[in-house]
Each structure stands twice: as structure tokens, then as C-alpha cells.
Design an enzyme around this catalytic site. Structure first.
Site, mmCIF file in Angstrom:
data_model
loop_
_atom_site.group_PDB
_atom_site.id
_atom_site.type_symbol
_atom_site.label_atom_id
_atom_site.label_comp_id
_atom_site.label_asym_id
_atom_site.label_seq_id
_atom_site.Cartn_x
_atom_site.Cartn_y
_atom_site.Cartn_z
ATOM 1 N N SER A 16 55.952 34.756 57.067
ATOM 2 C CA SER A 16 55.941 33.303 57.305
ATOM 3 C C SER A 16 56.857 32.877 58.451
ATOM 4 O O SER A 16 56.445 32.041 59.277
ATOM 5 C CB SER A 16 56.298 32.547 56.020
ATOM 6 O OG SER A 16 55.331 32.812 55.059
ATOM 7 N N LYS A 66 56.509 30.403 42.232
ATOM 8 C CA LYS A 66 55.502 29.352 42.438
ATOM 9 C C LYS A 66 55.370 28.423 41.226
ATOM 10 O O LYS A 66 55.173 27.223 41.386
ATOM 11 C CB LYS A 66 54.142 29.970 42.773
ATOM 12 C CG LYS A 66 54.079 30.538 44.191
ATOM 13 C CD LYS A 66 52.692 31.043 44.526
ATOM 14 C CE LYS A 66 52.661 31.786 45.836
ATOM 15 N NZ LYS A 66 51.344 32.324 46.179
ATOM 16 N N ASN A 93 52.861 26.427 46.286
ATOM 17 C CA ASN A 93 53.344 27.370 47.315
ATOM 18 C C ASN A 93 53.945 26.612 48.502
ATOM 19 O O ASN A 93 54.502 27.223 49.403
ATOM 20 C CB ASN A 93 52.235 28.325 47.778
ATOM 21 C CG ASN A 93 51.248 27.656 48.716
ATOM 22 O OD1 ASN A 93 51.084 26.436 48.682
ATOM 23 N ND2 ASN A 93 50.605 28.439 49.555
ATOM 24 N N ASP A 108 46.920 27.808 49.052
ATOM 25 C CA ASP A 108 46.266 29.129 49.018
ATOM 26 C C ASP A 108 44.737 29.029 49.074
ATOM 27 O O ASP A 108 44.084 29.789 49.786
ATOM 28 C CB ASP A 108 46.685 29.915 47.769
ATOM 29 C CG ASP A 108 48.025 30.599 47.953
ATOM 30 O OD1 ASP A 108 48.455 30.792 49.110
ATOM 31 O OD2 ASP A 108 48.661 30.942 46.933
ATOM 32 N N GLY A 131 41.956 40.178 38.709
ATOM 33 C CA GLY A 131 43.301 39.621 38.579
ATOM 34 C C GLY A 131 43.249 38.191 38.084
ATOM 35 O O GLY A 131 42.235 37.488 38.285
ATOM 36 N N GLY A 134 48.721 34.059 40.025
ATOM 37 C CA GLY A 134 48.782 32.800 40.774
ATOM 38 C C GLY A 134 47.680 32.670 41.812
ATOM 39 O O GLY A 134 47.007 31.633 41.886
HETATM 40 P P1 NAP Z 1 50.790 37.522 40.377
HETATM 41 O O1 NAP Z 1 50.832 36.075 39.990
HETATM 42 O O2 NAP Z 1 51.944 38.397 39.995
HETATM 43 O O3 NAP Z 1 49.439 38.143 39.742
HETATM 44 C C1 NAP Z 1 49.105 39.488 39.852
HETATM 45 C C2 NAP Z 1 47.826 39.819 39.050
HETATM 46 O O4 NAP Z 1 47.516 41.184 39.324
HETATM 47 C C3 NAP Z 1 47.990 39.675 37.551
HETATM 48 O O5 NAP Z 1 46.761 39.238 37.022
HETATM 49 C C4 NAP Z 1 48.283 41.119 37.105
HETATM 50 O O6 NAP Z 1 47.760 41.457 35.827
HETATM 51 C C5 NAP Z 1 47.488 41.931 38.102
HETATM 52 N N1 NAP Z 1 48.114 43.252 38.322
HETATM 53 C C6 NAP Z 1 49.381 43.491 38.732
HETATM 54 N N2 NAP Z 1 49.581 44.843 38.836
HETATM 55 C C7 NAP Z 1 48.424 45.434 38.469
HETATM 56 C C8 NAP Z 1 48.008 46.793 38.344
HETATM 57 N N3 NAP Z 1 48.819 47.801 38.659
HETATM 58 N N4 NAP Z 1 46.738 47.052 37.938
HETATM 59 C C9 NAP Z 1 45.909 46.031 37.635
HETATM 60 N N5 NAP Z 1 46.242 44.720 37.707
HETATM 61 C C10 NAP Z 1 47.483 44.429 38.139
HETATM 62 O O7 NAP Z 1 50.633 37.686 41.946
HETATM 63 P P2 NAP Z 1 49.905 36.685 42.988
HETATM 64 O O8 NAP Z 1 50.872 35.677 43.485
HETATM 65 O O9 NAP Z 1 48.632 36.222 42.393
HETATM 66 O O10 NAP Z 1 49.641 37.695 44.211
HETATM 67 C C11 NAP Z 1 48.736 38.762 44.059
HETATM 68 C C12 NAP Z 1 48.446 39.437 45.389
HETATM 69 O O11 NAP Z 1 47.842 38.523 46.276
HETATM 70 C C13 NAP Z 1 49.686 39.952 46.111
HETATM 71 O O12 NAP Z 1 49.348 41.191 46.673
HETATM 72 C C14 NAP Z 1 49.933 38.914 47.200
HETATM 73 O O13 NAP Z 1 50.562 39.464 48.351
HETATM 74 C C15 NAP Z 1 48.503 38.515 47.526
HETATM 75 N N6 NAP Z 1 48.416 37.141 48.091
HETATM 76 C C16 NAP Z 1 47.892 37.023 49.347
HETATM 77 C C17 NAP Z 1 47.783 35.752 49.915
HETATM 78 C C18 NAP Z 1 47.226 35.604 51.319
HETATM 79 O O14 NAP Z 1 47.443 34.553 51.926
HETATM 80 N N7 NAP Z 1 46.509 36.565 51.844
HETATM 81 C C19 NAP Z 1 48.199 34.610 49.202
HETATM 82 C C20 NAP Z 1 48.700 34.781 47.905
HETATM 83 C C21 NAP Z 1 48.806 36.069 47.360
HETATM 84 P P3 NAP Z 1 48.470 41.091 34.410
HETATM 85 O O15 NAP Z 1 48.140 39.659 34.195
HETATM 86 O O16 NAP Z 1 47.809 41.999 33.453
HETATM 87 O O17 NAP Z 1 49.932 41.332 34.611
#
Ligand code: NAP
Length: 320
Positions: A16, A66, A93, A108, A131, A134
């Protein structure tokens, strides 16, 4: 001079500051944007108080704050043409500081939506989100709300959320339905379902869009999906050709194992770099340009389209 920041933990990997400082220069705005690490919730709240006292325009929020950011906001605002039901999304966010008040946004889905406008050439019948965290919440709420452009309304489109913790996926679906009851904004033709990763072998049939929102693929130790991706061969076909698009919102690495394997199967793929840039653009507007969020694209798209190729190149080089 306008100031903004991103708060999270870890934060050293955040792109960022590079993105916002690049735009500040390009737009000729006197301002600054920095990354701040907060070790815990208490430190996060202390940092926010300091930013308010120091006259910051606002701040971005990343993992794991978040939902806390959402809770401490005085007000929540929808972003852009697709409503985010901010009170149900429960994740901010981007926070604007206005007269000492905290105003929460979630950009997002704006970032995601902005990147699917381009490659979108078929209307969707069957979409799977992997997934239920968030990012999944903002994408699922946003897609469920879309009535035009995205869903094939001549069919009975389905949005499926699959998660390791199946209850969390079910809760997300329930939250969207409950939100629909109060706002009546959801696409009424859409069916929402949930399950765990084992269910993919059944649900992949006829799927034309799959979106990974888990962090699986971010590191070598955690590179492989907990299912056999050969099942993708059962996805949606036209004249025998597999038409499924695989979108991984991860941007570091630029190509996850999921994307590499999908490419070997000759599937269309997309990484999360565009989403990263466009969710940041909406936040940049809130901190530094301050145009009405609904008019932001009309007013600034041309400028962003002109300068962003250089930004993409910079980020690609940084990420490697
Ligand atoms: P989060 O709230 O922690 O959610 C992660 C999700 O992934 C949860 O549903 C979790 O399952 C699941 N998970 C975690 N580890 C896992 C594993 N080893 N095997 C299977 N499922 C797994 O995270 P988030 O904020 O949503 O972010 C998720 C990803 O998106 C990150 O990599 C982040 O960098 C990316 N992202 C990218 C952008 C972009 O602008 N490109 C924006 C936001 C996020 P459980 O519920 O079972 O724990």
C-alpha cells in the site's frame, strides 16, 4: 499536507505505501502514506487515536484488524455502485477521519468488481468461492447483490461458498439472506449454498467461475489446495471446451500453484494484483481526492488508466 497510513500485523510486506505514494506523485498531491504495525487490538486503537490527533485524512486496515476497525467506526458508508451492506459485512478496510469521526468503508469488492469487468464475456450460472473470511465476505455480499452484468438470469444461478470450517461458510450465507430480508437488494433469482472442500467434487459440475479467497498459495509450505484440482475438468464447457475462469485474489506470488495448475489445464486465470490496485484506488480517492465515491470512476478512471501501467510494472518487479 494530507496524511494517511495502513495499519496491520504483519505489515512489512504491504504494497500500500508503494501504491499510494506513487499516485501522490502522479496526481501532484502534497501528501504521505506510511505503514504502521500494531501488535494487538489495544495498540491498534491507540494508533487510531494518534492518527486522529495528528490530523490524518484516514487509514487503511489489513489483517487482523478489519472487524475491529468496523466496530470502532462511528458511521459506515456503502462503496460505489454495488452496495456493501456495511453493517452486515462487519469489516472495514478503509477509514476516513472527518471532524474527529471515523467513517468506515470496505473497498475490497470495488477492487474485485473493477477487475472482472474486463475479462467478463459470459454471464455466470454457477460460481464457487473458496474460503469464508473477510475477503470472501465482501466478494460474496457484492456478487449476491449484483443484478446486471454478472449473473445469467435466464438460468437459475448459484453462488457456493466452500470453507474448511463449514459452519463459517453457512453463517456467511445466512448473513447474506438475512441482510436481503432487511434491504431487499439481493438478486432474488440467485441461490446461495455452502459446504466444505470435499463438496467441490460435486459442486464443480457446471461451475464457470471459481474464486480463491483463502491464503493457500501464499507460501511454499501452504501451496496446495486441500482437494485434487483435476476435478476442474468437470467444470462448465461450451462445445467441449472448458470455459471456467480461475481467479485467485492472492497477488504475492503473482502466480500461485492453483493458477499454474489451472493454466496447464488451459483454463483462463487471473491473479489478485488488479484487485489490490483498484481497492487502493477507491481508498486513495477517500483520503486524497475526496470526490463522491459514486462519481469517482467517471472523474478519475482516465487518469488511473493512464498511470496504472507503470504502477503494475513497478509492483510486478517488486513482487518478482
Ligand atoms: P481471513 O479473514 O483470515 O480468511 C481466510 C479464509 O481462508 C478463512 O475462511 C480460512 O478458513 C481459510 N483458510 C486459511 N488457511 C487455510 C488453509 N490452510 N486451508 C484452507 N483454508 C484456509 O483472510 P482474508 O482477509 O479474507 O484474506 C484472505 C486472502 O486474500 C489473503 O491471502 C489476502 O492477502 C488476500 N486478499 C487479497 C486482496 C486483494 O486486493 N487482492 C484483498 C483482500 C485479501 P477457516 O474459516 O476454516 O479458518
Amino acid at each position: 499536507m494530507k496524511k494517511a497510513a495502513v495499519i496491520g500485523n504483519p505489515i512489512s510486506h504491504s504494497k500500500s505505501p508503494l501504491i499510494h505514494n506513487f499516485w501522490l506523485k502522479q496526481f501532484n498531491i502534497e501528501g504521505s502514506y506510511e505503514a504502521i504495525k500494531a501488535e494487538n487490538n489495544k495498540e491498534f486503537e491507540k494508533t487510531v487515536t494518534k492518527l486522529v490527533d495528528d490530523g490524518y485524512s484516514g487509514f487503511n486496515v489489513t489483517i487482523p484488524y478489519k472487524s475491529l476497525a468496523h466496530e470502532i467506526c462511528d458511521e459506515h458508508i456503502d462503496v460505489g455502485y454495488v452496495s456493501h451492506y456495511p453493517s452486515d459485512l462487519k469489516a472495514a478496510n478503509t477509514v476516513k477521519i472527518l471532524d474527529g469521526k471515523l467513517i468506515g468503508y470496505n473497498t475490497d469488492f470495488f477492487g474485485f468488481y473493477r477487475t472482472i469487468k474486463g475479462p467478463l464475456n459470459i454471464l455466470n450460472k454457477n460460481v464457487i468461492i473458496l474460503g469464508a473470511g473477510g475477503a470472501s465476505r465482501s466478494i460474496a455480499f457484492g456478487l449476491a447483490n449484483m443484478k446486471k452484468y454478472f449473473w445469467d438470469l435466464n438460468s437459475e444461478p448459484t453462488l457456493t461458498i466452500l470453507n474448511r470450517n463449514e459452519d463459517k461458510a453457512k453463517k456467511l450465507i445466512d448473513d447474506i439472506y438475512r441482510s436481503n430480508l432487511t434491504t431487499k437488494k439481493m438478486n432474488e433469482k440467485l441461490k446461495l449454498t455452502s459446504g466444505n472442500f470435499e463438496d467441490i467434487y460435486e459442486r464443480i459440475k457446471g461451475c464457470n467461475y471459481i474464486i480463491n479467497t483463502t491464503p493457500v498459495g501464499m507460501s511454499e509450505e501452504n501451496a496446495h489446495m486441500p482437494f485434487d484440482i483435476n476435478c476442474f475438468k468437470d467444470a462448465y464447457t461450451i462445445d467441449g471446451k472448458n470455459m471456467m475462469l480461475v481467479y485467485d485474489i492472492i497477488y504475492n506470488p503473482l502466480e500461485t500453484t492453483l493458477l499454474k495448475e489451472a493454466q496447464k489445464m488451459l483454463l483462463l486465470t487471473q491473479n489478485g494484483l488488479g484487485m489490490l490496485i483498484w481497492q487502493a484506488a477507491a481508498a486513495f480517492n477517500i483520503f486524497f481526492l475526496e470526490s463522491d465515491i459514486d462519481n469517482f470512476e467517471d472523474k478519475y478512471s482516465k487518469k488511473f488508466n493512464e498511470i496504472n501501467p507503470e504502477l503494475y510494472a513497478k509492483l510486478k518487479k517488486e513482487i518478482g
